[in-house]
Scaffold this active site. Structure first.
Site, mmCIF file in Angstrom:
data_model
loop_
_atom_site.group_PDB
_atom_site.id
_atom_site.type_symbol
_atom_site.label_atom_id
_atom_site.label_comp_id
_atom_site.label_asym_id
_atom_site.label_seq_id
_atom_site.Cartn_x
_atom_site.Cartn_y
_atom_site.Cartn_z
ATOM 1 N N ASP A 105 0.855 -1.194 0.000
ATOM 2 C CA ASP A 105 0.000 0.000 0.000
ATOM 3 C C ASP A 105 0.895 1.250 0.000
ATOM 4 O O ASP A 105 1.749 1.411 0.877
ATOM 5 C CB ASP A 105 -0.876 -0.040 1.270
ATOM 6 C CG ASP A 105 -1.809 1.155 1.374
ATOM 7 O OD1 ASP A 105 -1.726 2.062 0.511
ATOM 8 O OD2 ASP A 105 -2.605 1.188 2.338
ATOM 9 N N GLU B 132 29.998 9.656 3.259
ATOM 10 C CA GLU B 132 30.194 8.251 3.602
ATOM 11 C C GLU B 132 30.073 7.410 2.339
ATOM 12 O O GLU B 132 29.967 6.194 2.398
ATOM 13 C CB GLU B 132 29.224 7.791 4.690
ATOM 14 C CG GLU B 132 27.761 8.009 4.372
ATOM 15 C CD GLU B 132 26.846 7.544 5.494
ATOM 16 O OE1 GLU B 132 26.860 6.353 5.817
ATOM 17 O OE2 GLU B 132 26.107 8.392 6.041
ATOM 18 N N CYS C 140 26.039 10.048 8.790
ATOM 19 C CA CYS C 140 25.367 11.301 8.431
ATOM 20 C C CYS C 140 25.847 12.482 9.261
ATOM 21 O O CYS C 140 25.477 13.622 8.978
ATOM 22 C CB CYS C 140 23.856 11.157 8.593
ATOM 23 S SG CYS C 140 23.177 9.840 7.602
ATOM 24 N N THR D 146 14.127 4.089 1.400
ATOM 25 C CA THR D 146 14.662 5.331 1.992
ATOM 26 C C THR D 146 16.007 5.701 1.360
ATOM 27 O O THR D 146 16.872 6.262 2.010
ATOM 28 C CB THR D 146 14.805 5.213 3.525
ATOM 29 O OG1 THR D 146 15.740 4.155 3.823
ATOM 30 C CG2 THR D 146 13.494 4.913 4.207
ATOM 31 N N SER E 173 17.627 1.616 14.725
ATOM 32 C CA SER E 173 18.265 2.891 14.354
ATOM 33 C C SER E 173 17.356 4.072 14.703
ATOM 34 O O SER E 173 17.833 5.132 15.121
ATOM 35 C CB SER E 173 18.646 2.909 12.872
ATOM 36 O OG SER E 173 17.501 3.037 12.039
ATOM 37 N N HIS F 16 18.241 15.977 11.081
ATOM 38 C CA HIS F 16 18.690 15.015 10.066
ATOM 39 C C HIS F 16 17.440 14.268 9.604
ATOM 40 O O HIS F 16 16.657 13.797 10.439
ATOM 41 C CB HIS F 16 19.723 14.045 10.658
ATOM 42 C CG HIS F 16 19.944 12.861 9.772
ATOM 43 N ND1 HIS F 16 20.311 12.993 8.454
ATOM 44 C CD2 HIS F 16 19.795 11.524 9.980
ATOM 45 C CE1 HIS F 16 20.397 11.797 7.900
ATOM 46 N NE2 HIS F 16 20.081 10.886 8.802
ATOM 47 N N LYS G 170 8.807 12.751 14.276
ATOM 48 C CA LYS G 170 8.919 12.063 15.571
ATOM 49 C C LYS G 170 9.967 12.750 16.438
ATOM 50 O O LYS G 170 9.817 12.836 17.660
ATOM 51 C CB LYS G 170 9.298 10.598 15.361
ATOM 52 C CG LYS G 170 8.132 9.780 14.843
ATOM 53 C CD LYS G 170 8.434 8.308 14.814
ATOM 54 C CE LYS G 170 7.205 7.563 14.292
ATOM 55 N NZ LYS G 170 7.431 6.156 14.089
ATOM 56 N N ASN H 103 16.867 10.258 1.322
ATOM 57 C CA ASN H 103 17.984 10.437 2.246
ATOM 58 C C ASN H 103 19.250 10.790 1.460
ATOM 59 O O ASN H 103 19.551 10.157 0.443
ATOM 60 C CB ASN H 103 18.212 9.156 3.060
ATOM 61 C CG ASN H 103 19.070 9.403 4.298
ATOM 62 O OD1 ASN H 103 19.605 10.502 4.501
ATOM 63 N ND2 ASN H 103 19.197 8.391 5.142
ATOM 64 N N SER I 251 24.567 7.557 12.335
ATOM 65 C CA SER I 251 24.491 6.220 12.940
ATOM 66 C C SER I 251 25.857 5.777 13.423
ATOM 67 O O SER I 251 26.895 6.170 12.887
ATOM 68 C CB SER I 251 23.971 5.220 11.905
ATOM 69 O OG SER I 251 22.593 5.376 11.763
HETATM 70 P P1 HMG Z 1 9.588 -0.927 7.663
HETATM 71 O O1 HMG Z 1 9.664 -2.239 8.322
HETATM 72 O O2 HMG Z 1 9.712 -0.884 6.173
HETATM 73 O O3 HMG Z 1 8.254 -0.161 7.954
HETATM 74 O O4 HMG Z 1 10.724 -0.059 8.312
HETATM 75 P P2 HMG Z 1 7.204 -0.285 9.175
HETATM 76 O O5 HMG Z 1 6.431 -1.530 9.038
HETATM 77 O O6 HMG Z 1 7.887 -0.012 10.483
HETATM 78 O O7 HMG Z 1 6.288 0.934 8.791
HETATM 79 C C1 HMG Z 1 6.759 2.229 8.832
HETATM 80 C C2 HMG Z 1 5.631 3.127 9.320
HETATM 81 O O8 HMG Z 1 4.603 3.130 8.336
HETATM 82 C C3 HMG Z 1 4.968 2.634 10.631
HETATM 83 O O9 HMG Z 1 4.646 3.788 11.379
HETATM 84 C C4 HMG Z 1 3.703 1.957 10.138
HETATM 85 O O10 HMG Z 1 2.664 1.943 11.098
HETATM 86 C C5 HMG Z 1 3.352 2.846 8.971
HETATM 87 P P3 HMG Z 1 5.351 4.030 12.823
HETATM 88 O O11 HMG Z 1 5.010 2.881 13.672
HETATM 89 O O12 HMG Z 1 6.856 4.096 12.552
HETATM 90 O O13 HMG Z 1 4.799 5.339 13.255
HETATM 91 N N1 HMG Z 1 2.496 2.184 7.963
HETATM 92 C C6 HMG Z 1 1.468 2.786 7.346
HETATM 93 N N2 HMG Z 1 0.938 4.027 7.490
HETATM 94 C C7 HMG Z 1 -0.140 4.346 6.690
HETATM 95 N N3 HMG Z 1 -0.695 3.475 5.815
HETATM 96 C C8 HMG Z 1 -0.197 2.226 5.643
HETATM 97 C C9 HMG Z 1 0.925 1.837 6.445
HETATM 98 N N4 HMG Z 1 1.673 0.713 6.533
HETATM 99 C C10 HMG Z 1 2.619 0.934 7.457
HETATM 100 N N5 HMG Z 1 -0.760 1.395 4.764
HETATM 101 C C11 HMG Z 1 12.292 1.672 8.594
HETATM 102 C C12 HMG Z 1 10.818 1.344 8.430
HETATM 103 C C13 HMG Z 1 12.448 3.121 8.941
HETATM 104 C C14 HMG Z 1 12.859 0.845 9.730
HETATM 105 C C15 HMG Z 1 13.001 1.351 7.257
HETATM 106 O O14 HMG Z 1 12.572 2.234 6.260
HETATM 107 C C16 HMG Z 1 14.514 1.379 7.320
HETATM 108 O O15 HMG Z 1 15.165 0.418 7.715
HETATM 109 N N6 HMG Z 1 15.144 2.540 6.884
HETATM 110 C C17 HMG Z 1 16.591 2.690 6.906
HETATM 111 C C18 HMG Z 1 17.101 3.094 8.284
HETATM 112 C C19 HMG Z 1 16.710 4.499 8.668
HETATM 113 O O16 HMG Z 1 16.394 5.328 7.845
HETATM 114 N N7 HMG Z 1 16.798 4.804 9.984
HETATM 115 C C20 HMG Z 1 16.471 6.102 10.485
HETATM 116 C C21 HMG Z 1 17.222 6.445 11.780
HETATM 117 S S1 HMG Z 1 18.985 6.205 11.627
HETATM 118 C C22 HMG Z 1 19.509 7.534 10.647
HETATM 119 O O17 HMG Z 1 18.789 8.453 10.431
HETATM 120 C C23 HMG Z 1 20.887 7.450 10.071
HETATM 121 C C24 HMG Z 1 20.972 7.148 8.580
HETATM 122 O O18 HMG Z 1 20.579 8.284 7.843
HETATM 123 C C25 HMG Z 1 22.362 6.659 8.189
HETATM 124 C C26 HMG Z 1 23.579 7.490 8.584
HETATM 125 O O19 HMG Z 1 23.722 8.003 9.691
HETATM 126 O O20 HMG Z 1 24.501 7.520 7.752
HETATM 127 C C27 HMG Z 1 20.019 6.022 8.189
#
Ligand code: HMG
Length: 387
Positions: A29, A79, A111, A152, A201, A233, A242, A276, A309
């Site tokens: 979805d 990076e 980052c 992402t 993360s 970030h 959040k 990102n 991270s």
């Molecule tokens: P995921 O398993 O794909 O998604 O992981 P999910 O199942 O957790 O769903 C995400 C959200 O969508 C949830 O909301 C769901 O409820 C919602 P939340 O509980 O988070 O509020 N959802 C919906 N909403 C509306 N309609 C729908 C629906 N379905 C689900 N139909 C995850 C998400 C972020 C973990 C994934 O995208 C990921 O692994 N991303 C990469 C890591 C990342 O970005 N981390 C962020 C923090 S770390 C950081 O920022 C550093 C970084 O930039 C690297 C660096 O420092 O170099 C990453």
């Protein structure tokens, strides 16, 4: 003495993958992306685009406005480095034909490195006001196909000229830091793509925000109400939302929905459609704030929360300078974003798999529309082209 960002310009690639096409391919979805993580599009770099060509595209419009020989240092944060030894900034230095009386260094910590380079630049200028430092934050976010991180991805570069008496924002002394040895996201040397413990993360990000904020308030005595605009970030825009909810809670501030939106939404507009860009992402958010807030921000305080991270985080602030709006390059930012060409999922995959810069010799097919591109590799040496 005021020290900070005198000019700022960002760049992104010429292609994007819509998360609608992505959702259709994966049979998910689309609201999971549009609402759940708050993302609509990801900029995708073709094989002949790397952090050097993105950085050159970001920096060139700044150099056109100044004597480029006056630049005394390039601090290049990334990076997605192109060489384990030679810094990406030296390739950039050559491509932009800068003075040999300019030193160049690469910064790395996920980052966080963009904020680290900016802070190092302000320290250099405070020590010697004759310094004019070009700070670059540039990254291509790449995860494995069919992993949680794939939605992402994105890419971009931000160039910032750091000087005394800056025309855009004076960075204020006093920061809050947080460092902790954790494995939430990492990329071992032999890998092209990052590994991530996604949910963990997001928890470490918010924990680091609380810790860095606490340190910031102890160091500066400032409160939430002293800040008018908040830049975070942004790995995906829901994360920034959040973060702002968390910060307001920690600071015990109750915000109306209108106040909440006004403080954070304008800084998310570009990130939502670029994706990102790791080290650049915080500053793409700042460009987004500057270009999308229809109010004059002179003398207002903007906060910056950088999270890398692994992890290192920093919370700091700056004061907007009167007349800043006269030197913004908003039209160029909008034009780049609007002119991007959409990719189908299959075309994205073709770019994804075509990249092979480990080979000894390769001439890249031309996809990148310029003004700078990675033309090829000869005897393991990268060479670039100005279009
Ligand atoms: P995921 O398993 O794909 O998604 O992981 P999910 O199942 O957790 O769903 C995400 C959200 O969508 C949830 O909301 C769901 O409820 C919602 P939340 O509980 O988070 O509020 N959802 C919906 N909403 C509306 N309609 C729908 C629906 N379905 C689900 N139909 C995850 C998400 C972020 C973990 C994934 O995208 C990921 O692994 N991303 C990469 C890591 C990342 O970005 N981390 C962020 C923090 S770390 C950081 O920022 C550093 C970084 O930039 C690297 C660096 O420092 O170099 C990453």
């Amino acid at each position: 003495m005021n020290v900070g960002i005198d000019l700022i310009h960002f760049s992104t690639s010429d292609y994007y993958l819509g998360l609608d096409a992505f959702a259709e391919e994966k049979n998910i979805d689309v609201d999971k992306f549009y609402i759940g993580i708050g993302q609509e599009k990801m900029s995708i770099a073709p094989p002949d685009e790397d952090v050097v060509s993105l950085a050159a595209k970001a920096a060139a419009p700044i150099l056109e406005q100044i004597d480029k020989n006056s630049i005394t240092a390039i601090l290049f944060a990334t990076e997605s480095g192109v060489d384990q030894s030679k810094s990406a900034g030296v390739f950039l230095h050559g491509l932009l034909n800068l003075s040999s009386r300019c030193r160049v260094i690469e910064f790395k910590h996920a980052c966080y490195s963009g904020a680290a380079a900016l802070q190092m630049a302000t320290t250099m200028v405070r020590a010697n006001p004759k310094e004019k430092v070009l700070v670059i934050a540039a990254d291509i976010a790449k995860y494995d196909v069919d992993t949680s991180g794939e939605a992402t991805q994105g890419c971009g570069a931000v160039a910032m000229l750091v000087t005394e008496s800056p025309r855009i924002i004076a960075i204020e002394p006093g920061s809050g830091y947080h460092t902790e040895d954790v494995m939430d996201f990492w990329r071992p040397n032999q890998r092209k793509t990052a590994l991530v413990d996604g949910k963990y993360s997001t928890k470490v990000y918010l924990h680091s925000l609380k810790q860095a904020w606490q340190h910031f308030t102890e160091e500066t005595g400032r409160t939430f109400d002293d800040i008018q605009h908040f830049c975070y970030h942004i790995p995906f825009t829901k994360m920034a939302e959040k973060a702002h909810q968390t910060l307001a809670k920690v600071a015990k501030v109750k915000l109306s929905p209108q106040e909440f939106k006004a403080q954070t939404l304008p800084s998310q507009v570009y990130n939502r459609i670029v994706g990102n860009s790791y080290s650049a992402s915080l500053f793409v958010g700042f460009c987004s704030l500057l270009d999308n807030l229809n109010e004059n921000m002179a003398n207002r305080r903007v906060s910056f929360f950088s999270y890398g991270s692994g992890c290192v985080a920093e919370f700091f602030t700056g004061l907007m300078q009167p007349g800043y709006e006269k030197v913004l390059m908003s039209a160029s930012h909008r034009k780049q974003i609007e002119q991007r060409q959409p990719l189908t999922y299959a075309e994205y995959l073709a770019f994804y798999h075509e990249v092979d810069d480990e080979v000894e010799n390769i001439e890249f097919e031309r996809h990148n529309k310029g003004p700078y591109r990675l033309a090829g590799i000869k005897d393991h040496k990268r060479y670039y082209q100005t279009l």
